[in-house]
Design a protein around this motif. Structure first.
Motif, short mmCIF file in Angstrom:
data_model
loop_
_atom_site.label_atom_id
_atom_site.label_comp_id
_atom_site.label_asym_id
_atom_site.label_seq_id
_atom_site.Cartn_x
_atom_site.Cartn_y
_atom_site.Cartn_z
N ARG A 137 0.82 -1.12 0.05
CA ARG A 137 -0.05 0.08 0.09
C ARG A 137 0.87 1.17 0.01
N ARG A 138 2.03 1.21 0.71
CA ARG A 138 3.01 2.32 0.65
C ARG A 138 3.57 2.53 -0.42
N LEU A 139 4.14 1.47 -1.07
CA LEU A 139 4.84 1.35 -2.31
C LEU A 139 3.94 2.03 -3.56
N THR A 140 2.85 1.51 -3.51
CA THR A 140 1.82 1.81 -4.76
C THR A 140 0.97 2.92 -4.51
N ARG A 141 0.58 3.32 -3.11
CA ARG A 141 -0.48 4.42 -2.80
C ARG A 141 -1.85 3.76 -3.21
N SER A 142 -1.97 2.52 -2.96
CA SER A 142 -3.31 2.04 -3.36
C SER A 142 -3.80 0.94 -2.42
N THR A 143 -4.89 1.17 -1.84
CA THR A 143 -5.38 0.10 -0.89
C THR A 143 -5.52 -1.25 -1.48
N LEU A 144 -6.24 -1.28 -3.09
CA LEU A 144 -6.61 -2.32 -3.76
C LEU A 144 -5.17 -3.20 -3.98
N LEU A 145 -4.15 -2.29 -4.34
CA LEU A 145 -3.04 -3.20 -4.65
C LEU A 145 -2.36 -3.90 -3.41
N GLY A 146 -2.73 -2.98 -2.23
CA GLY A 146 -1.96 -3.78 -0.93
C GLY A 146 -2.99 -5.03 -0.86
N GLY A 147 -4.29 -4.93 -1.01
CA GLY A 147 -4.96 -6.19 -0.84
C GLY A 147 -4.40 -7.24 -1.64
N ILE A 148 -4.14 -7.00 -2.95
CA ILE A 148 -3.93 -7.99 -3.90
C ILE A 148 -2.45 -8.55 -3.40
N ALA A 149 -1.58 -7.76 -3.10
CA ALA A 149 -0.24 -8.22 -2.34
C ALA A 149 -0.55 -9.13 -1.45
#
Length: 515
Positions: A137-149
């Motif tokens: 989430r910190r790297l991408t600034r995206s909660t969605l991508l944090g969830g995918i990770a």
């Protein structure tokens, strides 16, 4: 006079930020903090459910399986003795004590059984999922991508099974990932501090740039690196690689702030504190991890120099306990250096590091035939360390894409992730003759998931690129994540030791090298 920054505050909103300040700050973190934590907690609970279910199985007639047979009894010795091993005849006490002390905590709570010796590993494996979500989430600034990770690490066979084994490598993965998370927060904090200096007009008063004050997150990274080192000596590699990463972050930040001499400024202002954080603190913590051994009278080789009558010579000023630890360490180093692959009798599941990125040679931890109900007269129960192919088979494309983004698009995010990945990979090429196994690749797995998440973020695309482009990207990402989940579900029986027929067992072994 050089000003000293003491606060990490954002730039004063009443002042219009300059281009340099905007560059330093970059994209802000998403403002959906509540949703971000809901996603994190839900996925962490899912991870816990998968890691802790049936944790006590399998065992070898109530005893540990595979390399658990080394560390689980040593942890039990520690529990009996108050934190140290004392079986001098065993002579396989060849790793620092921290991870075994953590295993001993589970044995203290649940006893000498599968639940006891695997509990701490399951906790570590669950926390890895939480950390990966927050880092992504910190790297991408995206909660969605944090969830995918988070989904990618939940469904990774290596992290899953290592979190269900009383072994050491899951703790290396945990503490190295925690150190990486601390360095990312430190990077953002340093840039906020420099943005204040740029906006207020005194960032370039000195050719070296401003002092940055005490950096608590860099200190925390040093603590995590010390914990990594106290699990296994491979923590030294992370100290070296992350030390270079810190220097790179600092040079880039000073250059973005317009500091006239960013490299010299980093050398003058940042390198010595960085050495303290990523070298001195870990070494001190490593020594502190031997506290019980120092306090003991019967710990393994505790009085080695006295018993061997070793002349201290120049080292007479060093306390005997430290000299004993030094000689003990040299003996352990000799053990590792001479632990080479017998040319005529290699271990059946040994693998070399060039096979690890794609998981070409997994490891069979447990195998038993049984009469359990599986739709066949002869059932097989097995646990095999396999990296989920839908993720691990993309390792080489991820590395190639990441290097291209790093070297030709100057994308610091890929650079940071690749440093973490390569810290767990490249050092193993220094002694190819040494016995090595796929479970050494465990710390690489979270960084693989992070690298894939960055690539998925580019496939997903920005919302500014239009509905159709975004929709197509979302479809591709959803299909890929679904494939990972389905692949993990297929491997589930041989990651858990569920009874399956021989036909299903053969169907699980996709490659000849898996057999």
């Amino acid at each position: 006079m050089t000003a000293v920054l003491t606060r990490p505050d954002q730039v004063d909103p009443s002042r219009p930020p300059t281009d340099r300040a905007a560059t330093l700050l970059g994209r802000p973190m998403p403002d959906d903090r509540l949703r971000g934590w809901v996603v994190t907690i839900v996925l962490t609970l899912v991870a816990a459910a998968t890691r802790f279910q049936n944790l006590g199985f399998p065992t070898d007639k109530g005893t540990p399986v595979f390399d658990e047979k080394h560390y689980v009894p040593q942890a039990w010795q520690m529990l009996r003795n108050g934190g140290f091993e004392d079986n001098a005849g065993y002579e396989l006490v060849v790793h620092p004590p921290l991870a075994k002390q953590l295993i001993a905590l589970g044995e203290w709570m649940f006893g000498y059984n599968g639940w006891g010796w695997r509990f701490s590993a399951a906790v570590a494996g669950t926390v890895i999922v939480l950390l990966t979500i927050r880092i992504a989430r910190r790297l991408t600034r995206s909660t969605l991508l944090g969830g995918i990770a988070g989904i990618l690490v939940i469904c990774d066979g290596v992290l899953f099974l290592q979190a269900r084994m009383g072994m050491l490598d899951i703790f290396i993965a945990l503490f190295a990932l925690a150190a990486f998370a601390c360095l990312l927060i430190d990077r953002d904090q340093v840039r906020r501090r420099l943005a204040v200096a740029v906006t207020e007009g005194w960032a370039d008063e000195s050719p070296w740039g401003p002092k940055l004050g005490f950096r608590w997150w860099r200190f925390a990274a040093g603590v995590c690196l010390g914990l990594t080192f106290a699990v296994k000596w491979s923590g030294l590699y992370y100290m070296a690689f992350f030390g270079l990463l810190v220097v790179g972050f600092d040079v880039a930040a000073r250059r973005a702030a317009g500091v006239p001499r960013p490299w010299l400024g980093t050398l003058r202002r940042d390198v010595l504190p960085a050495l303290w954080a990523v070298l001195a603190i870990p070494v001190l913590l490593y020594l502190a991890s031997w506290w019980a051994w120092f306090a003991s009278e019967s710990g393994t080789d505790r009085h080695y120099v006295e018993m061997q009558g070793i002349d201290p010579g120049f080292w007479a000023w060093v306390p005997p306990a430290l000299r004993s630890l030094g000689d003990y360490t040299m003996n352990v180093l000799h053990f590792h250096e001479t632990l080479v692959t017998p040319k005529n009798d290699p271990h059946p599941w040994e693998s070399k590091p060039w096979t690890w990125p794609m998981g070409l040679r997994p490891m069979l931890y447990y195998y038993e035939t049984s009469n359990s109900t599986c739709g066949s007269s002869n059932c097989i129960q097995a646990t095999m360390l396999i990296g989920t192919p839908a993720t691990w088979w993309l390792s080489l494309p991820m590395l190639a894409w990441g290097l291209w983004r790093w070297l030709f698009r100057f994308d610091w995010r890929y650079a940071a992730v690749l440093v973490g990945y390569l810290a767990g990979f490249l050092p193993w090429f220094t002694n190819i003759d040494r016995q090595m196994y796929f479970f050494y690749a465990t710390p690489m797995a979270p960084f693989l998931a992070l690298g894939l998440t960055l690539a998925l973020g580019q496939i997903l695309g920005s919302a500014r690129r239009g509905f159709e482009r975004r929709g197509t990207g979302l479809l591709v990402v959803a299909l890929y994540v679904g494939l990972v989940v389905a692949n993990f579900a297929w491997l589930w029986p041989i990651l858990n030791g569920d009874p399956i027929s021989n036909a299903r067992w053969q169907a699980e072994l996709w490659l000849p090298s898996w057999r």
